[in-house]
Design a protein around this motif. Structure first.
Motif, PDB file in Angstrom:
ATOM      1  N   ASN A   1       0.603  -1.187  -0.285  1.00  0.00           N
ATOM      2  CA  ASN A   1      -0.116  -0.421   0.338  1.00  0.00           C
ATOM      3  C   ASN A   1       0.922   1.105   0.053  1.00  0.00           C
ATOM      4  N   GLU A   2       1.194   2.007  -1.168  1.00  0.00           N
ATOM      5  CA  GLU A   2       2.116   3.157  -1.583  1.00  0.00           C
ATOM      6  C   GLU A   2       1.517   4.053  -0.552  1.00  0.00           C
ATOM      7  N   GLU A   3       0.332   4.073  -0.853  1.00  0.00           N
ATOM      8  CA  GLU A   3      -0.260   5.798  -0.018  1.00  0.00           C
ATOM      9  C   GLU A   3      -0.885   5.245   1.402  1.00  0.00           C
TER      10      GLU A   3
ATOM     11  N   ILE B   1       5.544   7.340   6.981  1.00  0.00           N
ATOM     12  CA  ILE B   1       6.274   8.012   7.181  1.00  0.00           C
ATOM     13  C   ILE B   1       6.401   9.793   6.857  1.00  0.00           C
ATOM     14  N   SER B   2       5.592  10.853   6.084  1.00  0.00           N
ATOM     15  CA  SER B   2       5.466  12.022   6.293  1.00  0.00           C
ATOM     16  C   SER B   2       5.178  12.812   7.790  1.00  0.00           C
ATOM     17  N   ASP B   3       4.116  11.492   8.316  1.00  0.00           N
ATOM     18  CA  ASP B   3       3.871  11.893   9.107  1.00  0.00           C
ATOM     19  C   ASP B   3       4.667  11.746  10.520  1.00  0.00           C
ATOM     20  N   GLN B   4       5.368  10.550  10.287  1.00  0.00           N
ATOM     21  CA  GLN B   4       6.275   9.717  11.595  1.00  0.00           C
ATOM     22  C   GLN B   4       7.648  10.883  11.708  1.00  0.00           C
ATOM     23  N   HIS B   5       8.315  11.315   9.963  1.00  0.00           N
ATOM     24  CA  HIS B   5       9.201  12.084  10.105  1.00  0.00           C
ATOM     25  C   HIS B   5       9.189  13.558  10.881  1.00  0.00           C
ATOM     26  N   ALA B   6       7.466  14.087  10.081  1.00  0.00           N
ATOM     27  CA  ALA B   6       7.919  15.069  11.113  1.00  0.00           C
ATOM     28  C   ALA B   6       7.349  15.598  12.966  1.00  0.00           C
ATOM     29  N   TYR B   7       6.741  14.016  13.164  1.00  0.00           N
ATOM     30  CA  TYR B   7       7.105  13.504  14.726  1.00  0.00           C
ATOM     31  C   TYR B   7       8.332  13.897  15.445  1.00  0.00           C
ATOM     32  N   LEU B   8       9.101  13.120  14.342  1.00  0.00           N
ATOM     33  CA  LEU B   8      10.399  12.075  15.448  1.00  0.00           C
ATOM     34  C   LEU B   8      11.271  13.922  15.035  1.00  0.00           C
ATOM     35  N   ASN B   9      11.064  14.826  14.066  1.00  0.00           N
ATOM     36  CA  ASN B   9      11.974  15.849  13.729  1.00  0.00           C
ATOM     37  C   ASN B   9      11.524  16.938  15.089  1.00  0.00           C
ATOM     38  N   ASP B  10      10.239  16.935  15.613  1.00  0.00           N
ATOM     39  CA  ASP B  10       9.960  17.133  16.860  1.00  0.00           C
ATOM     40  C   ASP B  10      10.676  17.051  17.762  1.00  0.00           C
ATOM     41  N   LEU B  11      10.451  15.577  17.810  1.00  0.00           N
ATOM     42  CA  LEU B  11      10.938  14.884  19.134  1.00  0.00           C
ATOM     43  C   LEU B  11      12.602  15.091  19.422  1.00  0.00           C
ATOM     44  N   THR B  12      13.332  15.237  18.497  1.00  0.00           N
ATOM     45  CA  THR B  12      14.571  15.032  18.180  1.00  0.00           C
ATOM     46  C   THR B  12      15.352  16.152  17.744  1.00  0.00           C
ATOM     47  N   GLY B  13      15.208  16.704  17.734  1.00  0.00           N
ATOM     48  CA  GLY B  13      15.701  18.030  16.361  1.00  0.00           C
ATOM     49  C   GLY B  13      15.949  19.128  16.703  1.00  0.00           C
TER      50      GLY B  13
ATOM     51  N   GLY C   1       1.968  -1.926   4.471  1.00  0.00           N
ATOM     52  CA  GLY C   1       2.363  -0.963   3.883  1.00  0.00           C
ATOM     53  C   GLY C   1       3.767  -1.859   3.062  1.00  0.00           C
ATOM     54  N   PHE C   2       4.541  -1.843   2.876  1.00  0.00           N
ATOM     55  CA  PHE C   2       5.725  -2.618   2.378  1.00  0.00           C
ATOM     56  C   PHE C   2       5.371  -4.558   2.308  1.00  0.00           C
ATOM     57  N   ALA C   3       6.014  -4.381   0.923  1.00  0.00           N
ATOM     58  CA  ALA C   3       6.068  -5.504   0.671  1.00  0.00           C
ATOM     59  C   ALA C   3       7.344  -6.114   0.772  1.00  0.00           C
ATOM     60  N   PRO C   4       7.827  -8.044   0.983  1.00  0.00           N
ATOM     61  CA  PRO C   4       9.134  -8.248   0.717  1.00  0.00           C
ATOM     62  C   PRO C   4       9.946  -7.349   0.206  1.00  0.00           C
ATOM     63  N   SER C   5      10.699  -7.083   0.643  1.00  0.00           N
ATOM     64  CA  SER C   5      12.168  -5.977   0.138  1.00  0.00           C
ATOM     65  C   SER C   5      12.698  -5.538   1.789  1.00  0.00           C
ATOM     66  N   GLU C   6      14.088  -4.769   1.119  1.00  0.00           N
ATOM     67  CA  GLU C   6      14.781  -4.948   2.357  1.00  0.00           C
ATOM     68  C   GLU C   6      13.822  -3.437   3.291  1.00  0.00           C
ATOM     69  N   ALA C   7      13.310  -2.789   2.860  1.00  0.00           N
ATOM     70  CA  ALA C   7      12.850  -1.748   3.800  1.00  0.00           C
ATOM     71  C   ALA C   7      12.028  -1.952   5.120  1.00  0.00           C
ATOM     72  N   VAL C   8      11.143  -3.577   4.375  1.00  0.00           N
ATOM     73  CA  VAL C   8      10.907  -4.438   6.017  1.00  0.00           C
ATOM     74  C   VAL C   8      12.037  -4.697   6.347  1.00  0.00           C
ATOM     75  N   ASN C   9      13.271  -5.056   6.572  1.00  0.00           N
ATOM     76  CA  ASN C   9      14.357  -4.935   7.184  1.00  0.00           C
ATOM     77  C   ASN C   9      14.242  -3.161   8.057  1.00  0.00           C
TER      78      ASN C   9
ATOM     79  N   ILE D   1      11.281   8.549  -0.615  1.00  0.00           N
ATOM     80  CA  ILE D   1       9.971   8.417  -0.879  1.00  0.00           C
ATOM     81  C   ILE D   1       8.740   9.547  -1.804  1.00  0.00           C
ATOM     82  N   ASN D   2       9.637  10.428  -0.454  1.00  0.00           N
ATOM     83  CA  ASN D   2       8.420  11.559  -0.442  1.00  0.00           C
ATOM     84  C   ASN D   2       8.737  12.295  -1.283  1.00  0.00           C
ATOM     85  N   GLY D   3      10.501  12.296  -1.994  1.00  0.00           N
ATOM     86  CA  GLY D   3      10.859  13.607  -1.764  1.00  0.00           C
ATOM     87  C   GLY D   3      11.015  14.962  -1.031  1.00  0.00           C
ATOM     88  N   ALA D   4      10.647  14.386   0.005  1.00  0.00           N
ATOM     89  CA  ALA D   4      11.352  15.953   1.166  1.00  0.00           C
ATOM     90  C   ALA D   4      12.264  16.345   1.445  1.00  0.00           C
ATOM     91  N   GLU D   5      12.937  17.474   1.387  1.00  0.00           N
ATOM     92  CA  GLU D   5      13.170  18.373   1.837  1.00  0.00           C
ATOM     93  C   GLU D   5      14.212  18.456   2.586  1.00  0.00           C
TER      94      GLU D   5
END
Length: 219
Positions: free
Chosen positions: A94-96, A102-114, A146-154, A189-193
């Motif tokens: 499920n790519e969407e 990924i976008s939501d949790q990156h924002a959360y972790l930015n605020d938590l650790t940055g 979300g991810f199908a069998p791939s390195e992203a699962v690791n 994945i999202n092209g975030a800057e």
């Protein structure tokens, strides 16, 4: 003649008063403009991407699995921790869903650790917070839905390992690694800057850097 002089005097008074008001308003506008020039634009005061520091390579026997504070469950998890072998670097069920989490949790972790916030993290409070528990659920959803069998699962197994270590031992480096995984995935994945890509994922990273992550977990 008397009326003429009275009219003339009135005109003069009005002219003087009008001139005074004009100079007063002009000065006020200048002061306002100068004040505005001294205030930087709002955007320039906002932080960009959360800054992260370089971590030293882990020496043999110094991995997080050696920490005494780890719970029995986490020690058992780490004792059998290994990677599956996949042909694909990244694949989706499920790519969407992946992109949104990924976008939501990156924002959360930015605020938590940055921006120096990581130095003030209360791990005891963090482990019980709704946001952290949601992150735990989302890591599992990414791995199973979300991810199908791939390195992203690791990569999601890495994220879970670092989250376990962080909450058990208050290890801030593990918290940084969780952030870096989502940071890099959001960029790819999202092209975030972002200011920098850490190569912290098996899906997108360099082999040397991903080996360092495994070494930090296993020691």
């Amino acid at each position: 003649m008397k009326a003429f002089f009275i009219t003339l005097i009135c005109i003069c008074v009005l002219a003087i008063v009008g001139t005074g008001i004009y100079f007063f308003l002009s000065q006020e506008e200048n002061d306002t403009a100068n004040s505005e020039e001294r205030v930087p634009p709002v955007q320039s005061q906002m932080p960009t991407e959360a800054k992260d520091k370089e971590l030293k390579p882990v020496e043999k026997g110094e991995g997080a699995s050696q920490l005494e504070e780890l719970s029995g469950d986490t020690k058992d998890f780490l004792s059998t921790f290994t990677y599956e072998t996949y042909d694909e670097q990244i694949a989706y069920q499920n790519e969407e869903l992946v992109k949104q989490i990924i976008s939501d949790q990156h924002a959360y972790l930015n605020d938590l650790t940055g921006w120096g916030h990581i130095d003030n993290v209360d791990i005891g409070y963090l482990a019980q917070s709704e946001e952290w528990q949601q992150l735990q659920e989302d890591v599992e959803r990414l791995r199973t839905e979300g991810f199908a069998p791939s390195e992203a699962v690791n990569d999601m197994w890495n994220a879970e390992a670092f989250m376990r270590i962080a909450t058990d031992s208050a290890d801030l480096n593990s918290l940084r690694y969780v952030h870096r995984i989502f940071h890099d995935m959001d960029a790819e994945i999202n092209g975030a800057e972002v200011d920098k890509v850490w190569d912290a994922t098996r899906a997108f990273g360099a082999e040397t850097e991903t080996q360092e992550l495994y070494a930090y977990i296993k020691g």
